[in-house]
Motif scaffolding. Structure first.
Motif, mmCIF file in Angstrom:
data_model
loop_
_atom_site.group_PDB
_atom_site.id
_atom_site.type_symbol
_atom_site.label_atom_id
_atom_site.label_comp_id
_atom_site.label_asym_id
_atom_site.label_seq_id
_atom_site.Cartn_x
_atom_site.Cartn_y
_atom_site.Cartn_z
ATOM 1 N N ALA A 9 -14.977 -29.180 -19.442
ATOM 2 C CA ALA A 9 -14.547 -28.123 -20.359
ATOM 3 C C ALA A 9 -13.065 -28.277 -20.710
ATOM 4 O O ALA A 9 -12.673 -28.076 -21.868
ATOM 5 C CB ALA A 9 -14.807 -26.756 -19.731
ATOM 6 N N LEU A 10 -12.252 -28.632 -19.716
ATOM 7 C CA LEU A 10 -10.834 -28.862 -19.980
ATOM 8 C C LEU A 10 -10.628 -30.033 -20.938
ATOM 9 O O LEU A 10 -9.751 -29.997 -21.811
ATOM 10 C CB LEU A 10 -10.091 -29.116 -18.666
ATOM 11 N N LEU A 11 -11.447 -31.075 -20.774
ATOM 12 C CA LEU A 11 -11.302 -32.233 -21.651
ATOM 13 C C LEU A 11 -11.717 -31.889 -23.086
ATOM 14 O O LEU A 11 -11.108 -32.367 -24.052
ATOM 15 C CB LEU A 11 -12.129 -33.401 -21.122
ATOM 16 N N GLU A 12 -12.753 -31.061 -23.238
ATOM 17 C CA GLU A 12 -13.138 -30.619 -24.576
ATOM 18 C C GLU A 12 -12.009 -29.809 -25.227
ATOM 19 O O GLU A 12 -11.710 -29.968 -26.421
ATOM 20 C CB GLU A 12 -14.416 -29.791 -24.498
ATOM 21 N N VAL B 240 -2.782 -28.600 -20.068
ATOM 22 C CA VAL B 240 -4.159 -29.003 -19.747
ATOM 23 C C VAL B 240 -4.160 -30.262 -18.890
ATOM 24 O O VAL B 240 -4.941 -30.381 -17.925
ATOM 25 C CB VAL B 240 -4.972 -29.216 -21.038
ATOM 26 N N ASP B 241 -3.283 -31.218 -19.220
ATOM 27 C CA ASP B 241 -3.193 -32.444 -18.421
ATOM 28 C C ASP B 241 -2.816 -32.131 -16.978
ATOM 29 O O ASP B 241 -3.340 -32.748 -16.035
ATOM 30 C CB ASP B 241 -2.161 -33.396 -19.035
ATOM 31 N N GLU B 242 -1.906 -31.189 -16.782
ATOM 32 C CA GLU B 242 -1.503 -30.811 -15.433
ATOM 33 C C GLU B 242 -2.667 -30.176 -14.674
ATOM 34 O O GLU B 242 -2.839 -30.415 -13.474
ATOM 35 C CB GLU B 242 -0.316 -29.849 -15.498
ATOM 36 N N GLU B 243 -3.483 -29.374 -15.357
ATOM 37 C CA GLU B 243 -4.659 -28.788 -14.702
ATOM 38 C C GLU B 243 -5.647 -29.868 -14.281
ATOM 39 O O GLU B 243 -6.234 -29.800 -13.201
ATOM 40 C CB GLU B 243 -5.331 -27.786 -15.642
ATOM 41 N N LEU B 244 -5.845 -30.861 -15.148
ATOM 42 C CA LEU B 244 -6.766 -31.950 -14.805
ATOM 43 C C LEU B 244 -6.263 -32.744 -13.608
ATOM 44 O O LEU B 244 -7.041 -33.099 -12.716
ATOM 45 C CB LEU B 244 -6.953 -32.867 -16.017
ATOM 46 N N ALA C 62 -4.300 -31.605 -11.263
ATOM 47 C CA ALA C 62 -4.402 -30.737 -10.092
ATOM 48 C C ALA C 62 -5.824 -30.703 -9.535
ATOM 49 O O ALA C 62 -6.027 -30.519 -8.328
ATOM 50 C CB ALA C 62 -3.943 -29.330 -10.449
ATOM 51 N N SER C 63 -6.818 -30.899 -10.401
ATOM 52 C CA SER C 63 -8.209 -30.918 -9.937
ATOM 53 C C SER C 63 -8.589 -32.233 -9.281
ATOM 54 O O SER C 63 -9.688 -32.350 -8.726
ATOM 55 C CB SER C 63 -9.151 -30.640 -11.107
#
Length: 531
Positions: A98-101, A131-135, A137-138
């Motif tokens: 979903a983040l990538l979308e 968004v990149d930082e969230e990805l 972090a996951s």
């Protein structure tokens, strides 16, 4: 004057020198970063020394030797595997997709706003970065495409037909296996190989050219810049020829003549003649604009105006990278390996295997300048001439050296200085040596270097737990970490950080030795104390 008065008095070392020497002795980082750690619940502030992580022994010996030990463990674990490495990478989660979308939508909106000159583009770029930082972090590893893209125009298609002056190679379907064959008697040999660049002219034993004026410095510089890509093409060709997914652990080092060469451990056995055939047939065509003759010099350089670089006299915009690339009809350079290919079969667990692992990692803790020294006038002149050629050799599509040839590189801004690129290839200390000194295939051991480090830590913790030693649990509350800038008055003296780390290391070493003694001689694969 008496003899006694002429004798030089030996001075005692400074206190910090004694502390540093003691830290070296106990494997403690001698150049730690100072971090301020704050507890938001209690308001407590404390300062912690974080190891610098340098890979160069002359900068920080303990950190460099620790990284080398990890690389040796990584090489040893993957070289003679008898079973396929386990793939422990999980599938992408629903949140990650979903983040990538969302990122894809933001990138499309950013490009539209950027093309229209809309002020909203800056905010969209910040959203993409969030968004990149969230990805990350996951746990998502690797790089995502740059929002700016490689350019507005796609690179022109090039023919994939092999050059007529290159030998043909057979091509097989690559099987999904990485482990080599087992021969009669239970032998499963692997290999050690060495690849070198081609000759640029006869050289003397000290690595300097017999005739510097006849030495092909231009080709030497370009081969060094594109050496990593040439190596990648060699692995690709090798896998297609042998028909299985060959895995490797390789290091890049400079020869005396300063040309890079590759040492590699390969899992599995490949006929020596086949390795020579693949090497002779491997080439890399560099489809870049012509860069043999500079258009501008230090006296007349392009200038920045109206969002791009222009000619200083006519004020005409320079040719954009994509447009210059579309005009290319012939490769600007063709890189190949030299005819000398050294290959040797190695059996796992043998003394020969251990010796070659040490050889592969021998120079990993040294900088390029420490490996290739210039002790004579001839050597210094040779290095200077190669560096002068590298200074005017573009290293990438974003290199500022392209401006000297009338081409505006990708990503050029008003801060770009024509002819001045900070890339590693242009440094006098590296002489074009690729930035990647260690090349490891993804399925070599099935683990990243961080996972190998975690294995060493888990081994030590398990050994301590067997004798009833349990390290204190790390605080699970959210802490605020802040790196202190050099010269910050709140930072404690470096000697304080080193003394605290030395005390901890002595205690850890004593606990580890006690655990080893209790475990007895049956403990197998004992690893050094983990970081």
């Amino acid at each position: 004057m008496t003899t006694a008065s002429r004798t030089t008095k030996v001075r005692a070392p400074l206190a910090l020198e004694v502390v540093t020497a003691t830290a070296e002795k106990h494997g403690v980082c001698v150049r730690p970063f100072t971090m301020e750690v704050g507890d938001p619940d209690t308001g407590e502030l404390r300062h912690v020394g974080v190891p610098c992580g340098s890979t160069v022994e002359s900068v920080c010996g303990p950190c460099a030797r620790k990284v080398r030990a990890l690389r040796m463990a990584q090489c040893r674990e993957g070289w003679h595997m008898t079973e396929e490495p386990a793939d422990t990478r999980r599938a992408p989660s629903a949140d990650e997709t979903a983040l990538l979308e969302l990122r894809a939508d933001l990138v499309a909106a950013y490009r539209r706003a950027d093309a229209a000159g809309d002020v909203e583009a800056d905010q969209l770029r910040d959203d993409i970065r969030a968004v990149d930082e969230e990805l990350r972090a996951s746990g998502v590893a690797g790089r995502l495409p740059n929002p700016d893209g490689p350019g507005r125009k796609a690179a022109p298609a090039r023919s994939t037909r092999r050059r007529q002056d290159a030998p043909n190679l057979p091509r097989r379907r690559v099987e999904k296996r990485t482990v080599g064959r087992e021969y009669a008697g239970g032998y499963r040999p692997s290999m050690f190989i060495t690849l070198t660049c081609d000759t640029y002219g006869p050289v003397l034993p000290d690595g300097t050219p017999r005739d510097p004026d006849a030495y092909d410095y231009r080709r030497a510089a370009r081969d060094a810049v594109h050496f990593a890509s040439l190596v990648d093409r060699w692995w690709q060709n090798l896998r297609r020829v042998v028909g299985w997914d060959v895995q490797y652990f390789a290091t890049v080092e400079p020869q005396k003549r300063t040309a890079p060469h590759l040492h590699a451990a390969i899992r599995g056995s490949i006929p020596h003649e086949l390795l020579r055939q693949v090497t002779a047939a491997t080439y890399l065509q560099v489809w870049w604009p012509e860069h043999d003759h500079p258009v501008y010099s230090d006296d007349t350089l392009p200038v920045w105006a109206d969002g791009g670089f222009v000619d200083p006299d006519t004020r005409r915009p320079l040719t954009a990278w994509a447009d210059a690339l579309a005009q290319v009809e012939h490769p600007a350079h063709v890189a190949t390996f030299g005819p000398q290919v050294h290959s040797k079969g190695i059996l796992g667990g043998s003394e020969d295997a251990g010796r070659h692992i040490g050889y592969l990692t021998k120079y990993l803790t040294k900088s390029t300048g420490e490996v290739v020294t210039a002790d004579t006038h001839r050597q210094r002149d040779h290095h200077d001439r190669l560096h002068a050629e590298l200074a005017k050799t573009p290293c990438s599509p974003r290199c500022a050296v392209w401006l000297l040839y009338g081409v505006q590189p990708q990503g050029a801004t008003s801060k770009t200085t024509p002819g001045r690129c900070k890339g590693r290839a242009h440094r006098r200390s590296t002489l074009g040596l690729p930035g990647r000194r260690v090349l490891v295939s993804r399925k070599w051991s099935g683990k990243t270097l961080a996972e190998h480090k975690a294995d060493r830590r888990a081994f030590v913790l398990g050994l301590l737990a067997d004798v009833g030693i349990t390290p204190p649990e790390r605080d699970s509350s959210p802490l605020i970490w802040r790196k202190l800038a050099p010269g910050d008055t709140n930072a404690p003296p470096r000697a304080h950080l080193l003394l605290h780390a030395i005390s901890e290391r002595i205690r850890w070493r004593a606990e580890y030795d006690r655990a080893l003694l209790a475990a007895g001689p049956d403990v197998s694969a004992i690893q050094p104390l983990a970081a």
